[in-house]
Design a protein around this motif. Sequence first.
Motif, short mmCIF file in Angstrom:
data_model
loop_
_atom_site.label_atom_id
_atom_site.label_comp_id
_atom_site.label_asym_id
_atom_site.label_seq_id
_atom_site.Cartn_x
_atom_site.Cartn_y
_atom_site.Cartn_z
N ASP A 193 -23.37 -2.09 15.38
CA ASP A 193 -22.48 -2.62 16.34
C ASP A 193 -22.70 -2.15 18.00
O ASP A 193 -22.77 -2.67 18.52
CB ASP A 193 -21.02 -2.49 15.83
CG ASP A 193 -20.73 -2.87 14.51
OD1 ASP A 193 -21.19 -4.02 14.18
OD2 ASP A 193 -19.98 -1.95 13.91
N THR A 194 -22.99 -0.99 17.94
CA THR A 194 -23.28 -0.20 19.09
C THR A 194 -24.52 0.85 18.79
O THR A 194 -24.65 1.55 17.93
CB THR A 194 -22.12 0.91 19.23
OG1 THR A 194 -21.05 0.01 19.63
CG2 THR A 194 -22.07 1.75 20.51
N ASP A 217 -33.54 11.54 16.42
CA ASP A 217 -34.12 12.18 17.47
C ASP A 217 -35.08 12.48 16.96
O ASP A 217 -35.53 12.73 15.77
CB ASP A 217 -33.47 13.56 17.77
CG ASP A 217 -33.91 14.11 19.32
OD1 ASP A 217 -32.97 14.12 20.40
OD2 ASP A 217 -35.03 14.20 19.54
N THR A 255 -23.10 13.30 20.13
CA THR A 255 -22.88 12.38 18.96
C THR A 255 -21.58 12.83 18.40
O THR A 255 -20.68 11.75 17.96
CB THR A 255 -24.02 12.43 18.20
OG1 THR A 255 -25.05 12.66 18.90
CG2 THR A 255 -24.05 11.41 17.19
N LYS A 300 -17.06 1.15 14.85
CA LYS A 300 -18.10 0.56 15.05
C LYS A 300 -19.24 1.17 14.13
O LYS A 300 -18.97 2.69 13.86
CB LYS A 300 -18.70 0.84 16.33
CG LYS A 300 -17.67 -0.01 17.43
CD LYS A 300 -17.65 -1.65 17.28
CE LYS A 300 -16.86 -2.10 18.20
NZ LYS A 300 -15.55 -2.00 18.32
N THR A 301 -20.14 0.62 13.76
CA THR A 301 -21.45 1.23 13.33
C THR A 301 -22.27 1.55 14.20
O THR A 301 -22.69 0.71 15.19
CB THR A 301 -22.22 0.27 12.21
OG1 THR A 301 -21.15 -0.21 11.42
CG2 THR A 301 -23.23 1.08 11.62
N VAL A 302 -22.70 3.13 14.51
CA VAL A 302 -23.06 3.65 15.84
C VAL A 302 -24.61 4.14 15.48
O VAL A 302 -24.42 4.78 14.68
CB VAL A 302 -22.10 4.58 16.60
CG1 VAL A 302 -22.85 4.94 17.71
CG2 VAL A 302 -20.65 3.77 16.82
N LEU A 303 -25.49 3.94 16.37
CA LEU A 303 -26.80 4.61 16.35
C LEU A 303 -26.82 5.33 17.82
O LEU A 303 -26.84 4.78 18.96
CB LEU A 303 -27.90 3.63 16.31
CG LEU A 303 -29.41 4.13 16.40
CD1 LEU A 303 -29.43 5.32 14.95
CD2 LEU A 303 -30.32 3.24 16.27
N ASP A 304 -26.86 6.66 17.83
CA ASP A 304 -27.17 7.32 18.93
C ASP A 304 -28.65 7.73 19.01
O ASP A 304 -29.31 8.89 18.35
CB ASP A 304 -26.24 8.49 19.02
CG ASP A 304 -26.40 9.48 20.29
OD1 ASP A 304 -26.88 8.97 21.27
OD2 ASP A 304 -25.89 10.65 20.14
N ILE A 305 -29.21 7.24 20.09
CA ILE A 305 -30.80 7.43 20.11
C ILE A 305 -31.12 8.62 21.06
O ILE A 305 -30.60 8.53 22.11
CB ILE A 305 -31.61 6.18 20.43
CG1 ILE A 305 -31.53 5.22 19.32
CG2 ILE A 305 -33.10 6.49 20.84
CD1 ILE A 305 -32.15 3.91 19.79
N GLY A 306 -32.19 9.72 20.76
CA GLY A 306 -32.04 10.85 21.34
C GLY A 306 -30.85 11.91 21.41
O GLY A 306 -30.41 12.09 22.42
N CYS A 307 -30.38 11.83 20.23
CA CYS A 307 -29.28 12.63 19.91
C CYS A 307 -29.34 14.11 20.14
O CYS A 307 -27.98 14.79 20.30
CB CYS A 307 -28.62 12.35 18.72
SG CYS A 307 -29.62 13.09 17.38
N ILE A 341 -24.95 7.35 13.09
CA ILE A 341 -26.23 8.16 12.73
C ILE A 341 -26.62 8.65 14.28
O ILE A 341 -26.58 7.75 15.14
CB ILE A 341 -27.12 7.18 12.25
CG1 ILE A 341 -26.77 7.01 10.77
CG2 ILE A 341 -28.64 7.81 12.21
CD1 ILE A 341 -27.59 6.13 10.09
#
Lengths: 50, 200
Positions: free
Chosen positions: B45-46, B5, A40, A27-34, B2
């Motif tokens: 995607d996520t 923060d 992450t 998946k192309t993933v974005l982790d907000i507030g990493c 990615i």
Amino acid sequence: MSFFFTSVTSFDYFLPFHSHEQMFCDKTVLDIGCGGGGKTCYYATYGPKK
Amino acid sequence: MIGIDIVPHYAEEGNEFAKKKGLDHLVSFMTGDAARMDFPDNTFDTIIMNDAMEHVGEPEKTLEECFRVLKPGWHLYINFPPYYHPYGAHLSDAIGIPWVHALFSEQALIDAYKKLVRDLPDGSDRIAFRFDKLPDGRDTISYINRMTIKRFRKIQQGVVQPAVYQREIPLRNQLQALAKLPATREFFVKMVVCVYQKAK
């Protein structure tokens, strides 16, 4: 898991809905507030897309 | 993958950590405001906001941005401890009293926290990280946005995308009844869990 951090993973609360593989694998993933990246990088062990 | 923060030094720390763990070919970190991201529409995607919703300055705008950059048909995962969680004030590294923020004023908490950490080697960093000044000069806890369950549910009313999974996890299984009662729910839920799927 302790390779990255020691606390219980709060994202395990999603498991009744989706597995970690369904969330992250390929998946192309974005982790907000990493923060510092521990969580992450743990997600990254499930093989997301670059 | 990615990681983003708003705290500037996390990007460097994250990229160093990923390199150390041999994951830098998969993940990179950047500094940015989740309410104003530079990504094109329909990129991810996520999207995961794990213990982040209680920290963002503009929750509604952040959700809007998430849905803008999320691809249709894919998922936004949100979980956060509500404000009246026993340690929902996020001061428990120094003040280990459960529900202390329901008992004392914000200023009393700030004063106590500052007193407890000021002599620690990283005391000034901890204080700068958590507190800010209001325009009238008073201190405020700026590290969190006091996201209660009630506030989150109200924000959700403005979200047009469907929530496909929702749970409120009680502090303990034995406390499930208290986590469901309207009068005590805010105090006995340890995690709000929500998954959205962007409409196709």
